[in-house]
Scaffold this motif. Structure first.
Motif, PDB file in Angstrom:
ATOM      1  N   ASP A 147      47.111  86.574 -47.921  1.00 49.25           N
ATOM      2  CA  ASP A 147      47.955  85.656 -47.157  1.00 49.25           C
ATOM      3  C   ASP A 147      49.222  86.367 -46.667  1.00 49.25           C
ATOM      4  OD1 ASP A 147      47.271  83.101 -46.265  1.00 49.25           O
ATOM      5  OD2 ASP A 147      48.900  82.181 -47.378  1.00 49.25           O
ATOM      6  N   GLN A 156      44.575  82.077 -45.842  1.00 48.92           N
ATOM      7  CA  GLN A 156      44.306  80.644 -45.705  1.00 48.92           C
ATOM      8  C   GLN A 156      45.105  80.156 -44.495  1.00 48.92           C
ATOM      9  OE1 GLN A 156      46.623  77.990 -46.224  1.00 48.92           O
ATOM     10  NE2 GLN A 156      48.274  79.512 -46.475  1.00 48.92           N
ATOM     11  N   PRO A 157      44.572  79.197 -43.724  1.00 48.18           N
ATOM     12  CA  PRO A 157      45.190  78.834 -42.444  1.00 48.18           C
ATOM     13  C   PRO A 157      46.107  77.611 -42.474  1.00 48.18           C
ATOM     14  CG  PRO A 157      42.986  77.935 -42.554  1.00 48.18           C
ATOM     15  CD  PRO A 157      43.215  78.617 -43.862  1.00 48.18           C
ATOM     16  N   ASP A 158      46.335  77.018 -43.623  1.00 41.86           N
ATOM     17  CA  ASP A 158      47.021  75.726 -43.675  1.00 41.86           C
ATOM     18  C   ASP A 158      48.492  75.847 -44.074  1.00 41.86           C
ATOM     19  OD1 ASP A 158      44.608  74.298 -43.080  1.00 41.86           O
ATOM     20  OD2 ASP A 158      43.982  74.666 -45.154  1.00 41.86           O
ATOM     21  N   GLY A 159      49.242  74.813 -43.701  1.00 39.88           N
ATOM     22  CA  GLY A 159      50.640  74.734 -44.101  1.00 39.88           C
ATOM     23  C   GLY A 159      51.578  75.462 -43.166  1.00 39.88           C
ATOM     24  N   HIS A 216      51.358  80.336 -43.596  1.00 35.48           N
ATOM     25  CA  HIS A 216      49.961  80.745 -43.778  1.00 35.48           C
ATOM     26  C   HIS A 216      49.792  82.193 -43.331  1.00 35.48           C
ATOM     27  CE1 HIS A 216      50.360  78.832 -39.777  1.00 35.48           C
ATOM     28  NE2 HIS A 216      49.648  79.882 -39.393  1.00 35.48           N
ATOM     29  N   ARG A 275      38.468  84.103 -45.215  1.00 35.65           N
ATOM     30  CA  ARG A 275      39.212  82.845 -45.139  1.00 35.65           C
ATOM     31  C   ARG A 275      38.938  81.966 -46.359  1.00 35.65           C
ATOM     32  NH1 ARG A 275      39.535  78.498 -40.160  1.00 35.65           N
ATOM     33  NH2 ARG A 275      39.947  76.657 -41.439  1.00 35.65           N
ATOM     34  N   ASP A 309      39.970  77.990 -48.008  1.00 37.52           N
ATOM     35  CA  ASP A 309      40.459  76.651 -47.639  1.00 37.52           C
ATOM     36  C   ASP A 309      40.774  75.863 -48.904  1.00 37.52           C
ATOM     37  OD1 ASP A 309      40.867  74.054 -46.667  1.00 37.52           O
ATOM     38  OD2 ASP A 309      39.498  74.407 -44.991  1.00 37.52           O
ATOM     39  N   LYS A 314      42.320  72.639 -48.764  1.00 38.86           N
ATOM     40  CA  LYS A 314      42.638  71.249 -48.411  1.00 38.86           C
ATOM     41  C   LYS A 314      42.130  70.256 -49.446  1.00 38.86           C
ATOM     42  CE  LYS A 314      42.885  71.751 -43.368  1.00 38.86           C
ATOM     43  NZ  LYS A 314      42.236  71.404 -42.072  1.00 38.86           N
ATOM     44  N   ALA A 352      49.536  75.549 -50.043  1.00 35.28           N
ATOM     45  CA  ALA A 352      48.326  76.358 -49.834  1.00 35.28           C
ATOM     46  C   ALA A 352      48.622  77.851 -49.980  1.00 35.28           C
ATOM     47  CB  ALA A 352      47.728  76.064 -48.464  1.00 35.28           C
TER      48      ALA A 352
END
Length: 281
Positions: free
Chosen positions: A176, A200-203, A206, A226, A228, A230, A249
């Motif tokens: 990350d 990770q792609p969230d928040g 990221h 990747r 996840d 969520k 995340a």
């Protein structure tokens, strides 16, 4: 043979140039001395080639120097202390030290201590302790750099600086990765042999989703992996409360044992056989 005959003729002329009353011992002396000088300078002494060969091997070994240990350096994220055992980067380093008490030098640094890490690398590689790295000492380098968040970005920055020094890097691992100002964590420098990226792609915070090689012919991108979170429960109970609120995340990938087990596997694949078989905590 021709040169020998010419040399013998010269010696005989010297002998017979003496008056008849000259001692026979003088003649024998001249003849013996001439033969000794000729054969002494044209025939190799028994054992000389092997002696020279041994000396050459010794000189080559001196030039090459002893192999330094494999260097593994991890960078923690944010403003975390380098020895904060709550964090997975530090836990991984501790496990590697236990498994490899000799032959591997494992260190952790803060995300803003890249120059200290670089100095440490230079010190370990300087096996003759003269303060300057020779070409052989540089090429003997076996270096692995990893990190999380700002620490991952710092790992790539240090790799890039080592490239300017002419020092190769075996592997970089980013978890990350968050690029700091004036740093580029996307392009992997050409002195790095292999690189892996976990994100990770969230928040709000990221990681870098895709890394690429500055020179694909010299650097292998192992993958951009990747994750996840969520629907995953938050299990980073020892982390500060504000991490859960602001960077949930981003924190989850840092304390995810699956991510770090994969990172450890990549690191171990570039290390000698472990002395201890104890797993990383």
């Amino acid at each position: 043979m021709e040169s020998f005959l010419r040399y013998l003729v010269r010696i005989m002329k010297v002998i017979f140039s003496h008056r008849a009353g000259a001692s026979i011992y003088i003649s024998i002396f001249f003849l013996s001395a001439g033969l000794f000088l000729f054969f002494g300078r044209t025939w190799p002494v028994r054992g000389t080639p092997s002696t020279l060969e041994a000396r050459n091997r010794s000189a080559a070994a001196t030039v090459a120097g002893p192999m330094p240990p494999v260097i593994v350096i991890g960078f923690v994220g944010g403003f975390i202390r380098h020895d904060n055992i709550v964090h997975s980067e530090v836990q991984l380093a501790a496990g590697l030290r236990k498994a490899y008490p000799v032959g591997v030098d494992v260190e952790t640094f803060e995300s803003y201590r890249g120059e200290n890490a670089r100095a440490k690398i230079h010190s370990v590689l300087d096996t003759n302790h003269d303060g300057t790295l020779t070409p052989a000492e540089k090429q003997n380098a076996r270096i692995i750099l990893y990190g999380h968040s700002w620490g991952a970005s710092e790992a790539i920055t240090v790799a890039r600086e080592l490239g300017k020094d002419g020092i190769p890097v075996l592997l970089t691992i980013q978890v990350d990765s968050i690029s700091k100002i004036h740093e580029n964590d996307e392009v992997i420098p050409a002195n790095v042999a292999q690189a892996a990226n976990f994100y990770q792609p969230d928040g709000f915070v990221h990681g870098q989703p895709a890394i690429r090689a500055a020179d694909p012919s010299r650097t292998k991108i192992i993958g951009n992996f990747r994750f996840d979170y969520k629907t995953s429960p938050y299990t980073c109970d020892e982390y500060p409360w504000y991490d859960r609120i602001f960077v949930k995340a981003h924190t989850q990938i840092e304390c995810d044992p699956t991510v770090w087990k994969q990172a450890e596997t990549l690191i171990r694949s570039n290390l000698p056989p472990a002395t201890s078989t104890n797993p990383t905590p």
